[in-house]
Design an enzyme around this catalytic site. Structure first.
Site, short mmCIF file in Angstrom:
data_model
loop_
_atom_site.label_atom_id
_atom_site.label_comp_id
_atom_site.label_asym_id
_atom_site.label_seq_id
_atom_site.Cartn_x
_atom_site.Cartn_y
_atom_site.Cartn_z
N HIS A 284 1.12 8.94 6.86
CA HIS A 284 2.02 8.14 7.68
C HIS A 284 3.09 8.98 8.38
O HIS A 284 3.82 8.48 9.23
CB HIS A 284 2.73 7.08 6.83
CG HIS A 284 1.84 5.96 6.41
ND1 HIS A 284 1.47 5.78 5.09
CD2 HIS A 284 1.23 4.99 7.11
CE1 HIS A 284 0.68 4.72 5.01
NE2 HIS A 284 0.52 4.22 6.22
N HIS B 233 2.02 7.06 2.45
CA HIS B 233 1.54 8.38 2.09
C HIS B 233 1.74 9.42 3.18
O HIS B 233 2.21 9.09 4.28
CB HIS B 233 0.07 8.32 1.64
CG HIS B 233 -0.85 7.78 2.70
ND1 HIS B 233 -1.33 8.57 3.70
CD2 HIS B 233 -1.35 6.54 2.89
CE1 HIS B 233 -2.12 7.83 4.49
NE2 HIS B 233 -2.14 6.60 4.02
N LYS C 24 0.86 -1.19 0.00
CA LYS C 24 0.00 0.00 0.00
C LYS C 24 0.89 1.23 0.00
O LYS C 24 2.03 1.17 0.45
CB LYS C 24 -0.86 0.02 1.27
CG LYS C 24 -1.90 -1.08 1.36
CD LYS C 24 -3.27 -0.55 0.98
CE LYS C 24 -4.34 -1.61 1.07
NZ LYS C 24 -4.67 -1.97 2.44
N1 ARG Z 1 -0.63 -1.18 10.10
C1 ARG Z 1 -1.58 -0.45 10.89
C2 ARG Z 1 -2.22 0.64 10.03
O1 ARG Z 1 -1.69 1.01 9.01
C3 ARG Z 1 -0.96 0.21 12.09
C4 ARG Z 1 -0.37 -0.74 13.09
C5 ARG Z 1 -0.37 -0.21 14.47
N2 ARG Z 1 0.29 -1.06 15.42
C6 ARG Z 1 -0.23 -2.07 16.07
N3 ARG Z 1 0.53 -2.77 16.86
N4 ARG Z 1 -1.49 -2.41 15.92
O2 ARG Z 1 -3.27 1.15 10.41
#
Ligand code: ARG
Length: 574
Positions: free
Chosen positions: A136, A133, A130
């Site tokens: 982030h 962007h 993905k």
């Molecule tokens: N990958 C997730 C997102 O883009 C964020 C992860 C956050 N960390 C976690 N341990 N859940 O929304």
């Protein structure tokens, strides 16, 4: 450095607790305030609570105590209604600060409050395949700054990038690549190409049950370790990381580990067993859930009716893994405020499982960033890649620098490198300028301005001091006399330098890098005012010159350290 607050505690402890303990040292410490304006002193102690003990009017108590205090750490101790106001001895303050500048140099203010404590800190954590962007930027930059702050205070930090690299969408991507993808083409421009495939397969499955089943079966294959599925998934992960790492490098951000969600897939079963054992897991319409009503939280789904685990199941395993692996003092998650409920549930579930360490988990949320022209929305085709924003900032600074070259008729060395340091620094500075929970609007004009509270403004003050030190022939070992630092400007700077460590400590306790952003902005402003008012390099008196330069050297070091804590470079020349 002398700890003036500790001196006050010592004095009051002696005064109040001579016969019997009236207030513990801790209570005294908590009661001491920093008055809103400096005419009320540097510290103040309210005596209201003592009225009952002494059966006297608070104003009288404050007067009696204030009059009885004799200490050369304070030039004045004054009673003002129910407050005792302490005015720091300016000479002592100057002495202790200048001593620290001389002995600690570029490590001014560094303190080991976190010795032998591990702190896990997770930030950025994008989803592979993905776009990386502009949205982030927040977790990435705030998290990196918090890590630097903890490190500065002597904590042993372990940084995690919890990549979103697991889930049924990878079954879909695998099918899409096999059907329509050309791996060579994808490798040239991975994320946009993978995104296109992902959008396409999402559209196609909508009216195609067979295709949906195929996707599901490929995810099942991936879970079972099927060679082809794993190879494709690995490849998707690799090309994604290649892109992410390019951006992390631009941002000067490093990780100790990239253990993403997939890493925990084998650890989930044990957690599900523990959930069952603790009695927390119940069945509901074929799914497995945990009831969290006693925490005032909605039910948490742990296993779907088709038997698949979800995001939170992996987070349970990840939290436990981090606990076992690092025995952390804190396990910090820098993740947007949209996931506040998720982390509340996670913590509550861990408690239900009987894990007595669940309180080590700290969710550090933040608000949203938007762009002036509204381009932030990630609706199809309107993605603003973080890398493009960083490049644009660098380009814009390069234009400004070229203009300067023309104006000055002088070439700037390392223009490209400098442009990146200033451009990316400017973006980070703006990103870290406000309380993190607030939403903010990204503005190019505000970010790249060389005056006002911006990154370039602070960097410029730092570079200006560097050239001042060079011009003045600054020598760290030359004779100085702190008594010569008598002006109001100098006193303000000294006081601000003295506060540096406290600001960092506050920032770490509240997980708020913006304390430091504001602080370096103030310090740069104070320096510029001083620079405007004072002939720092004087020919009349070499000790005076050396002393002033030593103070400037202190400012330079603290600006550099402060910027470092924000993840921003401090170029010597600008
Ligand atoms: N990958 C997730 C997102 O883009 C964020 C992860 C956050 N960390 C976690 N341990 N859940 O929304």
């Amino acid at each position: 450095m002398i700890n003036f607050k500790d001196e006050i505690i010592k004095i009051l402890d002696q005064k109040l607790n001579e016969d019997k303990e009236v207030m513990t040292k801790e209570e005294i410490s908590n009661a001491i305030e920093v008055p809103p304006t400096s005419d009320m002193g540097d510290y103040a102690f309210p005596v209201f609570s003592l009225a009952k003990v002494y059966r006297k009017n608070p104003n009288l108590i404050s007067k009696e105590i204030a009059e009885s205090i004799k200490s050369d750490y304070f030039e004045k101790v004054e009673s003002k209604s129910a407050y005792i106001n302490f005015f720091i001895n300016k000479e002592k303050l100057a002495q202790t600060v200048i001593d620290e500048v001389i002995t600690k140099g570029e490590e001014f203010g560094k303190e080991d409050v976190g010795q032998n404590k591990n702190v896990v800190i997770e930030y950025s954590s994008p989803n592979i395949a993905k776009p990386f962007h502009i949205g982030h930027i927040r977790s990435t930059v705030i998290g990196d700054s918090i890590k630097r702050i903890y490190k500065f205070l002597g904590y042993n930090t372990i940084s995690y990038n919890h990549l979103g690299d697991y889930g049924t969408q990878f079954g879909m991507l695998i099918v899409a690549i096999k059907k329509w993808g050309n791996r060579e083409e994808i490798a040239k421009n991975p994320i946009p190409e993978l995104l296109k495939l992902y959008v396409k397969i999402n559209q196609e499955v909508e009216n195609d049950q067979e295709l949906r089943d195929e996707c599901r079966s490929w995810f099942a294959k991936l879970e079972k370790g099927d060679e082809e599925a794993v190879e494709l998934w690995k490849w998707i992960r690799e090309v994604s990381l290649l892109e992410f790492n390019r951006v992390y490098k631009m941002l000067d951000i490093q990780y100790d580990t990239y253990k993403g969600e997939s890493f925990y897939s084998d650890l989930m079963q044990a957690e599900v067993d523990q959930l069952k054992k603790s009695g927390a897991l119940v069945e509901s319409e074929g799914a497995q859930i945990v009831d969290l009503s006693k925490y005032d939280l909605p039910v948490a789904l742990i296993i779907k009716s088709d038997g698949s685990t979800i995001y939170i199941t992996r987070d349970i395993a990840a939290a436990h893994y981090r606990h076992e692996e690092h025995k952390p003092y804190k396990n910090i998650y820098v993740v947007g405020s949209q996931q506040t409920l998720h982390f509340q549930q996670l913590k509550a579930i861990l408690k239900e499982m009987g894990y007595d360490w669940s309180d080590e988990i700290v969710h550090v949320p933040f608000g949203m960033v938007s762009l002036e022209d509204g381009t932030l929305s990630t609706r199809k085709g309107r993605v603003v890649y973080l890398e493009d924003v960083l490049n644009k900032a660098t380009e814009k600074v390069k234009e400004i620098l070229s203009q300067r070259e023309e104006e000055r008729g002088q070439k700037i060395e390392n223009k490209d490198e400098l442009a990146a340091q200033v451009g990316i620094g400017a973006i980070k500075f703006q990103e870290l300028f406000n309380q993190r929970i607030k939403d903010y609007m990204f503005s190019w004009d505000k970010t790249l301005s060389f005056d006002g509270e911006t990154g370039p403004y602070v960097q410029y003050a730092h570079a200006r001091i560097a050239s001042l030190l060079e011009k003045g022939g600054f020598d760290k070992n030359a004779e100085v006399d702190y008594k010569l630092l008598k002006s109001e400007d100098e006193h303000e700077i000294i006081k601000t330098l003295y506060n540096f460590t406290n600001v960092v400590i506050d920032a770490h306790e509240k997980y708020e890098p913006y304390f430091i952003t504001r602080y370096v902005g103030d310090l740069a402003r104070l320096f510029n005012r001083y620079y405007g008012h004072t002939q720092i390099i004087t020919d009349e008196d070499s000790v005076l010159k050396n002393t002033r330069l030593m103070l400037c050297y202190g400012v330079k070091n603290v600006l550099k350290e402060g910027l470092y804590l924000l993840g921003i470079q401090a170029p010597e020349k600008m």
